[in-house]
Structures are given as C-alpha cells and as structure tokens.
Design a protein around this motif. Structure first.
Motif, PDB file in Angstrom:
ATOM      1  N   LEU A   5     103.604  70.101 -93.429  1.00 62.39           N
ATOM      2  CA  LEU A   5     102.916  71.137 -93.327  1.00 62.39           C
ATOM      3  C   LEU A   5     101.458  71.309 -93.563  1.00 62.39           C
ATOM      4  O   LEU A   5     100.799  70.233 -94.207  1.00 62.39           O
ATOM      5  CB  LEU A   5     103.504  72.068 -94.601  1.00 62.39           C
ATOM      6  CG  LEU A   5     104.975  72.597 -94.452  1.00 62.39           C
ATOM      7  CD1 LEU A   5     105.345  72.917 -95.743  1.00 62.39           C
ATOM      8  CD2 LEU A   5     105.120  73.699 -93.336  1.00 62.39           C
ATOM      9  N   THR A   6     100.765  72.124 -93.001  1.00 61.05           N
ATOM     10  CA  THR A   6      99.020  72.320 -93.355  1.00 61.05           C
ATOM     11  C   THR A   6      98.990  72.583 -94.550  1.00 61.05           C
ATOM     12  O   THR A   6      99.793  73.204 -95.209  1.00 61.05           O
ATOM     13  CB  THR A   6      98.507  72.826 -92.089  1.00 61.05           C
ATOM     14  OG1 THR A   6      98.934  74.576 -92.417  1.00 61.05           O
ATOM     15  CG2 THR A   6      99.022  72.387 -90.959  1.00 61.05           C
ATOM     16  N   SER A   7      97.616  72.492 -95.154  1.00 63.97           N
ATOM     17  CA  SER A   7      97.271  73.138 -96.456  1.00 63.97           C
ATOM     18  C   SER A   7      97.479  74.487 -96.307  1.00 63.97           C
ATOM     19  O   SER A   7      97.869  75.332 -97.233  1.00 63.97           O
ATOM     20  CB  SER A   7      95.779  72.561 -96.538  1.00 63.97           C
ATOM     21  OG  SER A   7      95.726  71.353 -96.690  1.00 63.97           O
ATOM     22  N   ALA A   8      97.026  75.226 -95.394  1.00 66.62           N
ATOM     23  CA  ALA A   8      96.933  76.601 -95.011  1.00 66.62           C
ATOM     24  C   ALA A   8      98.627  77.091 -95.400  1.00 66.62           C
ATOM     25  O   ALA A   8      98.833  78.104 -96.069  1.00 66.62           O
ATOM     26  CB  ALA A   8      96.598  77.116 -93.744  1.00 66.62           C
TER      27      ALA A   8
ATOM     28  N   ILE B  45     100.417  79.678 -98.278  1.00 69.03           N
ATOM     29  CA  ILE B  45     101.328  81.008 -97.834  1.00 69.03           C
ATOM     30  C   ILE B  45     102.645  80.631 -98.784  1.00 69.03           C
ATOM     31  O   ILE B  45     102.975  81.664 -99.351  1.00 69.03           O
ATOM     32  CB  ILE B  45     101.643  80.816 -96.331  1.00 69.03           C
ATOM     33  CG1 ILE B  45     100.447  81.225 -95.490  1.00 69.03           C
ATOM     34  CG2 ILE B  45     102.546  81.822 -96.288  1.00 69.03           C
ATOM     35  CD1 ILE B  45     100.359  81.103 -94.111  1.00 69.03           C
ATOM     36  N   LEU B  46     103.076  79.437 -98.898  1.00 66.85           N
ATOM     37  CA  LEU B  46     104.431  79.185 -99.532  1.00 66.85           C
ATOM     38  C   LEU B  46     104.137  79.510-101.222  1.00 66.85           C
ATOM     39  O   LEU B  46     104.911  80.045-101.824  1.00 66.85           O
ATOM     40  CB  LEU B  46     104.903  77.938 -99.213  1.00 66.85           C
ATOM     41  CG  LEU B  46     105.439  77.931 -97.903  1.00 66.85           C
ATOM     42  CD1 LEU B  46     105.810  76.224 -97.570  1.00 66.85           C
ATOM     43  CD2 LEU B  46     106.690  78.797 -97.589  1.00 66.85           C
ATOM     44  N   LEU B  47     103.088  78.985-101.584  1.00 67.32           N
ATOM     45  CA  LEU B  47     102.762  78.992-103.115  1.00 67.32           C
ATOM     46  C   LEU B  47     102.528  80.507-103.398  1.00 67.32           C
ATOM     47  O   LEU B  47     102.821  80.850-104.421  1.00 67.32           O
ATOM     48  CB  LEU B  47     101.431  78.228-103.304  1.00 67.32           C
ATOM     49  CG  LEU B  47     101.480  76.775-103.181  1.00 67.32           C
ATOM     50  CD1 LEU B  47     100.171  76.104-103.395  1.00 67.32           C
ATOM     51  CD2 LEU B  47     102.600  76.327-104.432  1.00 67.32           C
TER      52      LEU B  47
ATOM     53  N   ASN C  72     111.335  69.582 -88.114  1.00 75.07           N
ATOM     54  CA  ASN C  72     110.567  68.320 -88.712  1.00 75.07           C
ATOM     55  C   ASN C  72     110.334  68.444 -90.178  1.00 75.07           C
ATOM     56  O   ASN C  72     110.516  67.646 -90.928  1.00 75.07           O
ATOM     57  CB  ASN C  72     109.247  68.148 -88.071  1.00 75.07           C
ATOM     58  CG  ASN C  72     109.251  67.747 -86.701  1.00 75.07           C
ATOM     59  OD1 ASN C  72     110.354  66.990 -86.249  1.00 75.07           O
ATOM     60  ND2 ASN C  72     108.336  67.649 -85.954  1.00 75.07           N
ATOM     61  N   VAL C  73     110.075  69.976 -90.576  1.00 83.87           N
ATOM     62  CA  VAL C  73     109.865  70.259 -92.181  1.00 83.87           C
ATOM     63  C   VAL C  73     111.255  70.284 -92.696  1.00 83.87           C
ATOM     64  O   VAL C  73     111.176  69.571 -94.149  1.00 83.87           O
ATOM     65  CB  VAL C  73     109.087  71.459 -92.192  1.00 83.87           C
ATOM     66  CG1 VAL C  73     109.181  71.994 -93.712  1.00 83.87           C
ATOM     67  CG2 VAL C  73     107.910  71.818 -91.719  1.00 83.87           C
ATOM     68  N   LYS C  74     112.165  70.408 -91.987  1.00 89.66           N
ATOM     69  CA  LYS C  74     113.443  70.576 -92.687  1.00 89.66           C
ATOM     70  C   LYS C  74     113.900  69.199 -93.082  1.00 89.66           C
ATOM     71  O   LYS C  74     114.587  68.737 -94.121  1.00 89.66           O
ATOM     72  CB  LYS C  74     114.512  71.406 -92.317  1.00 89.66           C
ATOM     73  CG  LYS C  74     114.411  73.045 -92.304  1.00 89.66           C
ATOM     74  CD  LYS C  74     115.302  73.613 -91.506  1.00 89.66           C
ATOM     75  CE  LYS C  74     115.057  75.286 -91.823  1.00 89.66           C
ATOM     76  NZ  LYS C  74     115.999  75.985 -91.042  1.00 89.66           N
ATOM     77  N   VAL C  75     113.803  68.171 -91.786  1.00 93.40           N
ATOM     78  CA  VAL C  75     114.200  66.840 -91.994  1.00 93.40           C
ATOM     79  C   VAL C  75     113.594  66.135 -93.225  1.00 93.40           C
ATOM     80  O   VAL C  75     114.228  65.490 -94.003  1.00 93.40           O
ATOM     81  CB  VAL C  75     113.974  66.051 -90.552  1.00 93.40           C
ATOM     82  CG1 VAL C  75     114.208  64.640 -90.780  1.00 93.40           C
ATOM     83  CG2 VAL C  75     115.013  66.699 -89.340  1.00 93.40           C
TER      84      VAL C  75
END
Length: 275
Positions: free
Chosen positions: A226-229, A233-235, A264-267
């Motif tokens: 994930l990117t910093s941006a 968004i998640l935070l 890819n994120v989920k893996v």
C-alpha cells in the motif's frame, strides 16, 4: 566499518544484529545471511543506518513481502505520526486485545488542575491512566523528565473518584508508553516510583514489538503493498491494523484498488497474520 545512526551517533556495524533482525522477521538464517552477503558490496564506512535498513528491506521484500512488513514494524509504528494521534489509538487497541476496557482522550478534573488523558484502561476493577510519548525519530529516547511529569499528573488525579467506566471509580495505576526507548534514568525512576513503562523493547520480552507479534496486531503502516496515501485513507476510517483491514468487509472500498493490487494486499496481509 562504522555506521551513522539517525541520532548522529557513530557506531560499529554489527553484522550479527542485522542477521538477527532479519530472522526475527521470519526469514530463514540462510536467507538472512544471503541478504547480508548481497548488500555488503554496497556498504561503506560512515553509511547511515537508515540506508543499511533500506538495502536489507528491499532484498527481503523480493523474497517475502510479509517478512519485509514484519522487518519494517518499527518504521510502521513511527509512521503512525507525526503527531502521535494514531499511535495512541494503536496502543489502546493493544490493551483491548489483552482484555482491558479502554477509553481514549478523556478529560478529568484533578485535585489542582484539569487533565486531558490519552488512554484509560480497566481490568478486574482496577483503572489505570496511560500517557503516550511519540517520537518521529527512531533513535530518540524518552528521558527521566517525562515520567517525572506524568507521575505528578497521576498524583493530582488519584485522590479523587470519577464516573469513568462506572460511578465512583479511582485511578490506581499509571503507565507511560513510547514508540522508541527510555533512557536508563527514566527506567530507574519509574521502577522506584511504581510507574509502569512500555516501549519498543521494554519490559524485556513484553515490549511493543513483542505484544504486536503475540497478538498479530500489525499496524497497516507496515504493509509494503500500500502507498502512504492509501494507508492514511484507512487510518482515517479507524482501520489501524492489518487484522482490521482483512476483517472489515468495506475497508477496501475507498482505496479503489485494481483487482490485481487488492489481491496482492490481501496475500501480504494474510501471510503476515498467518505466520
């Protein structure tokens, strides 16, 4: 060979320490030694510790993104800044996972003055206040003046009763936590005065890094996919940990990731949680 830490301190490069940190992330001893071997030609006298970390991180990420995420845990926690607001919520989450009731950002009137408390916790009828000291530098240390100050606040609060989790409750314990380390004088003062400390590696075997690994409470900021941006968004949605990300059905909606990236994120997330 000498390396320069973020604080400016010059120290001897410790190969064994680098290998140990890579193994702690989940890499095999053979792989850790191979990474050390691969990056050695790029090392030079006076290189920054940040650069050494970056070289090792990039090599590890090729082999296993989940291991790279564990390896970047300290950086991930530091990324919960810069003001430390998310760090406070992250610490609250760690105490929740240990069975505590938790409240954050509480205002109470002390015996002398009013106080804004970062966290209040309760277990077995005992209530404690937790104050968080956040540092943006990985090498920064919390010195003895901070626990002295926190103890004075505790002493102004512990003589009164409040309606907190229930009516007529009294604060009986005080914690100070930091994302970095404490000086030896800070530890000495806390142990003498009965103040509980929690830092990256204190208490030994029960510091933040140990609790994160024990309870699988990795912050989303340590994910490599994930990117910093996107992490920000998640935070903002109160998705603080990788566990939250995977177990909240709608957590991915605002990220607008392609199917490939989401996969890819989920893996990476599942590998991180199922070490």
């Amino acid at each position: 060979m000498k390396i320069k830490k973020n604080s400016g301190e010059i120290v001897e490069f410790d190969k064994a320490k680098l290998v140990k940190s890579l193994v702690s992330s989940g890499a095999s001893l053979r792989m850790a030694k191979q990474i050390l071997h691969d990056i050695q030609p790029k090392l030079f006298d006076g290189i920054s510790s940040k650069k050494v970390y970056s070289l090792a991180f990039q090599k590890l990420k090729i082999v296993s993104k989940a291991n790279a995420a564990r390896y970047s845990l300290k950086n991930g926690i530091t990324a919960l800044g810069p003001a430390g607001f998310y760090f406070e919520k992250f610490i609250a989450r760690i105490f929740e996972l240990q069975g505590y009731q938790v409240m954050t950002n509480v205002f109470l009137e002390g015996n002398c003055v009013s106080h804004e408390l970062d966290i209040l916790i309760k277990k077995d009828s005992h209530i404690a206040m937790i104050e968080c000291k956040f540092h943006t530098s990985l090498d920064a240390k919390t010195d003895v003046k901070v626990p002295m100050y926190i103890l004075s606040r505790f002493n102004d609060l512990n003589k009164k009763k409040y309606a907190i989790f229930a009516n007529n409750e009294q604060i009986s314990k005080c914690w100070l936590t930091t994302n970095s380390k404490f000086t030896s004088e800070a530890v000495k003062f806390a142990e003498c005065s009965g103040l509980e400390l929690l830092s990256w590696d204190y208490p030994l075997g029960n510091g933040i890094k140990d609790l994160v690994n024990r309870f699988n409470s990795y912050p989303i900021t340590c994910l490599t996919t994930l990117t910093s941006a996107e992490k920000e968004i998640l935070l903002l949605q109160d998705i603080l940990t990788v566990y939250d990300l995977i177990h909240h059905e709608k957590s991915f909606e605002k990220l607008k990731l392609s199917e490939t990236r989401m996969k890819n994120v989920k893996v990476e997330s599942n590998q991180l949680l199922n070490k």
